[in-house]
Design an enzyme around this catalytic site. Structure first.
Site, PDB file in Angstrom:
ATOM      1  CB  CYS A  55      -0.769  -0.076   1.186  1.00  0.00           C
ATOM      2  SG  CYS A  55      -1.941   1.513   1.335  1.00  0.00           S
ATOM      3  CB  SER A  57      -0.093   3.804   4.177  1.00  0.00           C
ATOM      4  OG  SER A  57      -1.503   4.319   3.778  1.00  0.00           O
ATOM      5  CG  HIS A  60       2.501   7.847   2.612  1.00  0.00           C
ATOM      6  ND1 HIS A  60       3.012   8.569   1.304  1.00  0.00           N
ATOM      7  CD2 HIS A  60       1.248   7.771   2.237  1.00  0.00           C
ATOM      8  CE1 HIS A  60       1.987   8.791   0.549  1.00  0.00           C
ATOM      9  NE2 HIS A  60       1.078   8.530   1.087  1.00  0.00           N
ATOM     10  CG  HIS A  76      -1.251  -1.710   6.277  1.00  0.00           C
ATOM     11  ND1 HIS A  76       0.020  -1.024   5.544  1.00  0.00           N
ATOM     12  CD2 HIS A  76      -2.392  -0.842   5.643  1.00  0.00           C
ATOM     13  CE1 HIS A  76      -0.392  -0.299   4.660  1.00  0.00           C
ATOM     14  NE2 HIS A  76      -1.878  -0.079   4.858  1.00  0.00           N
ATOM     15  CB  CYS A 182      -5.343  -1.654   3.751  1.00  0.00           C
ATOM     16  SG  CYS A 182      -5.155   0.161   3.527  1.00  0.00           S
TER      17      CYS A 182
HETATM   18  P1  PAD Z   1      -1.289   4.812  -5.088  1.00  0.00           P
HETATM   19  O1  PAD Z   1       0.014   5.599  -5.091  1.00  0.00           O
HETATM   20  O2  PAD Z   1      -1.138   3.315  -5.434  1.00  0.00           O
HETATM   21  O3  PAD Z   1      -2.088   5.670  -6.049  1.00  0.00           O
HETATM   22  C1  PAD Z   1      -2.079   7.049  -6.093  1.00  0.00           C
HETATM   23  C2  PAD Z   1      -2.381   7.484  -7.475  1.00  0.00           C
HETATM   24  O4  PAD Z   1      -2.630   9.077  -7.414  1.00  0.00           O
HETATM   25  C3  PAD Z   1      -1.417   7.046  -8.417  1.00  0.00           C
HETATM   26  O5  PAD Z   1      -2.112   6.393  -9.464  1.00  0.00           O
HETATM   27  C4  PAD Z   1      -0.539   8.243  -8.881  1.00  0.00           C
HETATM   28  O6  PAD Z   1      -0.529   8.532 -10.147  1.00  0.00           O
HETATM   29  C5  PAD Z   1      -2.043   9.592  -8.598  1.00  0.00           C
HETATM   30  N1  PAD Z   1      -1.593  10.771  -8.454  1.00  0.00           N
HETATM   31  C6  PAD Z   1      -0.249  11.223  -7.770  1.00  0.00           C
HETATM   32  N2  PAD Z   1      -0.405  12.616  -8.041  1.00  0.00           N
HETATM   33  C7  PAD Z   1      -1.470  13.124  -8.611  1.00  0.00           C
HETATM   34  C8  PAD Z   1      -2.132  14.330  -8.880  1.00  0.00           C
HETATM   35  N3  PAD Z   1      -1.549  15.465  -8.804  1.00  0.00           N
HETATM   36  N4  PAD Z   1      -3.326  14.202  -9.372  1.00  0.00           N
HETATM   37  C9  PAD Z   1      -4.097  13.109  -9.621  1.00  0.00           C
HETATM   38  N5  PAD Z   1      -3.562  11.845  -9.241  1.00  0.00           N
HETATM   39  C10 PAD Z   1      -2.222  11.944  -8.861  1.00  0.00           C
HETATM   40  O7  PAD Z   1      -1.570   4.801  -3.506  1.00  0.00           O
HETATM   41  P2  PAD Z   1      -2.788   3.916  -2.767  1.00  0.00           P
HETATM   42  O8  PAD Z   1      -4.100   3.735  -3.744  1.00  0.00           O
HETATM   43  O9  PAD Z   1      -2.075   2.993  -2.286  1.00  0.00           O
HETATM   44  O10 PAD Z   1      -3.232   5.056  -1.740  1.00  0.00           O
HETATM   45  C11 PAD Z   1      -3.844   6.439  -1.875  1.00  0.00           C
HETATM   46  C12 PAD Z   1      -3.850   7.331  -0.770  1.00  0.00           C
HETATM   47  O11 PAD Z   1      -4.416   6.837   0.259  1.00  0.00           O
HETATM   48  C13 PAD Z   1      -2.234   7.082  -0.052  1.00  0.00           C
HETATM   49  O12 PAD Z   1      -1.837   8.719   0.398  1.00  0.00           O
HETATM   50  C14 PAD Z   1      -2.286   6.291   0.913  1.00  0.00           C
HETATM   51  O13 PAD Z   1      -1.586   6.318   2.036  1.00  0.00           O
HETATM   52  C15 PAD Z   1      -3.592   6.531   1.505  1.00  0.00           C
HETATM   53  C16 PAD Z   1      -4.536   5.764   2.353  1.00  0.00           C
HETATM   54  N6  PAD Z   1      -5.296   5.995   3.287  1.00  0.00           N
HETATM   55  C17 PAD Z   1      -6.384   5.044   3.872  1.00  0.00           C
HETATM   56  C18 PAD Z   1      -7.122   5.512   4.995  1.00  0.00           C
HETATM   57  O14 PAD Z   1      -7.525   4.787   5.667  1.00  0.00           O
HETATM   58  N7  PAD Z   1      -7.392   6.948   4.872  1.00  0.00           N
HETATM   59  C19 PAD Z   1      -5.783   3.690   3.871  1.00  0.00           C
HETATM   60  C20 PAD Z   1      -5.102   3.354   2.711  1.00  0.00           C
HETATM   61  C21 PAD Z   1      -4.247   4.368   1.974  1.00  0.00           C
HETATM   62 ZN    ZN Z   2      -3.081   0.789   3.390  1.00  0.00          ZN
END
Ligand code: PAD
Ligand code: ZN
Ligand code: ZN
Length: 382
Positions: A55, A57, A60, A76, A182
């Site tokens: 993921c 995260s 990050h 996770h 997740c």
């Molecule tokens: P990922 O990196 O697979 O997807 C993110 C996408 O965003 C990629 O396809 C990028 O190309 C795109 N992107 C980057 N910059 C831009 C921009 N300026 N405009 C539009 N698109 C863009 O990540 P993911 O899907 O695994 O996770 C996404 C986010 O959600 C990440 O910050 C993660 O930490 C967070 C998250 N939050 C929770 C929660 O509980 N809130 C859970 C899991 C993940």
């Molecule tokens: Zn996650």
């Protein structure tokens, strides 16, 4: 006694030596190490991990965007088998197939008690990288290695608390159902549970990774009629459309702000927007992109630490609703069994989210695929 049973009993109560991917410090690569995993203490369980997804995260933590205590074992989003249990554990037993829960549900704190709360206080405590008794179960080269959000799954064995584990069907496919730990629950819940997307509505999703695609699946299941994917990587569009996006936009192909582009595309009728990137600019653009009077915008992407947003309060004054959610807004123990049974009943499938399956020792390759924007989810198997 069956061999499997004897095998379990031979490790119960003893330290297990196994392989784990350790992050020794921020901005350092994963290092596959021999670690020692202590037996579970009271109300804890030790899990043999079968499969774990990568993921953003986790990334990050490596980049310093998400604060964790180092050295740490991240990961996770997993499926595993209970190897042994500590004293007092009553809800699971050795041999059960489980999903470790990054968001626990203690059932006692103010969030757990309130019908609309889900961010259990135990999640906040986990930021210290230890279990409830203040210590860690991992040791490497004589040093303690810290836990990550109640799970730590980039290891052959982990220890989590009983509040942080969900029993699932024995025949659930590990390398798919781990996404319920997740990405899928987070995205699907953001649409269904947090935004409460309505039939016939128009939705826009910023960020088309594993979380964004799961949001699309939620919007589709809720009956949205237009689902617009927004990503700066056009290679994500085909996958987004395969799970339900009706059209996709690349902000790099426009000179105007994407909120203006979306207004023109839809005649100013985007009801729900979702930020699944984790950047200040997209959080604000997603807010500005929903309808000024009745729009709802949900923040899901993990924001960079200690950064303050600047936004025009008029965006809210006119009537927009701005929300955020962790883990989709679900109460993990109460709500996930239904997601698991719906998956087992083939009400949705997770195949399109899993683009790569690699052996655990290729973890660095898995993160390279994420960095290059080539994967949706890479699942590591053991
Ligand atoms: P990922 O990196 O697979 O997807 C993110 C996408 O965003 C990629 O396809 C990028 O190309 C795109 N992107 C980057 N910059 C831009 C921009 N300026 N405009 C539009 N698109 C863009 O990540 P993911 O899907 O695994 O996770 C996404 C986010 O959600 C990440 O910050 C993660 O930490 C967070 C998250 N939050 C929770 C929660 O509980 N809130 C859970 C899991 C993940
Ligand atoms: Zn996650
Ligand atoms: Zn709680």
């Amino acid at each position: 006694m069956p061999n499997q049973e004897r095998g379990r009993m031979s490790t119960a109560g003893k330290i297990i030596k196994c392989k784990a991917a350790v992050l020794w410090d921020v901005k350092q690569p994963f290092s596959i190490e021999d670690v020692e995993v202590a037996p579970p203490k009271a109300y804890e369980v030790r899990i043999k991990i079968l499969a774990t997804g990568i993921c953003r995260s986790d990334d990050h933590v490596m980049s310093g965007n998400l604060i964790a205590k180092f050295p740490v074992i991240v990961g996770h989003e997993a499926t595993g088998i209970i190897e042994s249990v500590g004293e007092g554990v009553s809800k699971v037993k050795p041999g059960d197939k489980v999903i470790p829960l990054c968001l626990p549900q203690c059932g006692k704190c103010s969030s757990c008690i309130h019908p609309n709360g889900n961010l259990c206080v135990k999640f906040l405590l986990s930021r210290k990288g230890v279990l409830s008794d203040g210590t860690t179960r991992f040791t490497c080269k004589g040093k303690p290695v810290y836990h990550f959000i109640n799970t730590s799954t980039f290891t052959e064995y982990t220890v989590v608390e009983e509040d942080s584990v969900l029993k699932i069907d024995a025949d659930a496919p590990p390398e798919k159902i781990c996404l319920i730990g997740c990405a899928f629950s987070t995205g699907y819940g953001a649409a269904i549970k947090t935004a409460k997307v309505t039939p016939g509505s128009t939705c826009a999703i910023f960020g088309l990774g594993g979380v964004g695609l799961s949001i699309i699946m939620g919007c589709k299941a809720a009956g949205a009629s237009r689902i617009i994917g927004v990503d700066i990587n056009s290679r994500k569009f085909e996958k987004a459309k395969a799970v339900g996006a009706t059209e996709c936009v690349n902000p790099k192909h426009h000179t105007k702000p994407i909120s203006e582009v979306l207004k023109e595309m839809t005649g100013d009728s985007v009801e729900f927007t979702f930020e699944a990137v984790g950047q200040d600019e997209t959080v604000i653009e997603a807010l500005a992109s929903c309808h000024m009077s009745y729009g709802i915008s949900v923040v899901i992407g993990c924001p960079p630490p200690s950064k303050m947003l600047t936004y025009d309060p008029m965006l809210l004054f006119t009537g927009r609703t701005w929300k955020g959610c962790t883990f989709g807004g679900w109460k993990s123990k109460d709500d996930l069994p239904k997601l698991v049974s719906d998956f087992m009943a083939k009400k949705f499938d997770l195949d399109k989210l899993v683009t790569h399956v690699l052996p655990f020792n290729k973890i660095k390759e898995g993160f390279d695929l994420l960095h290059k924007g080539e994967s949706i989810r890479t699942v590591l198997t053991f």
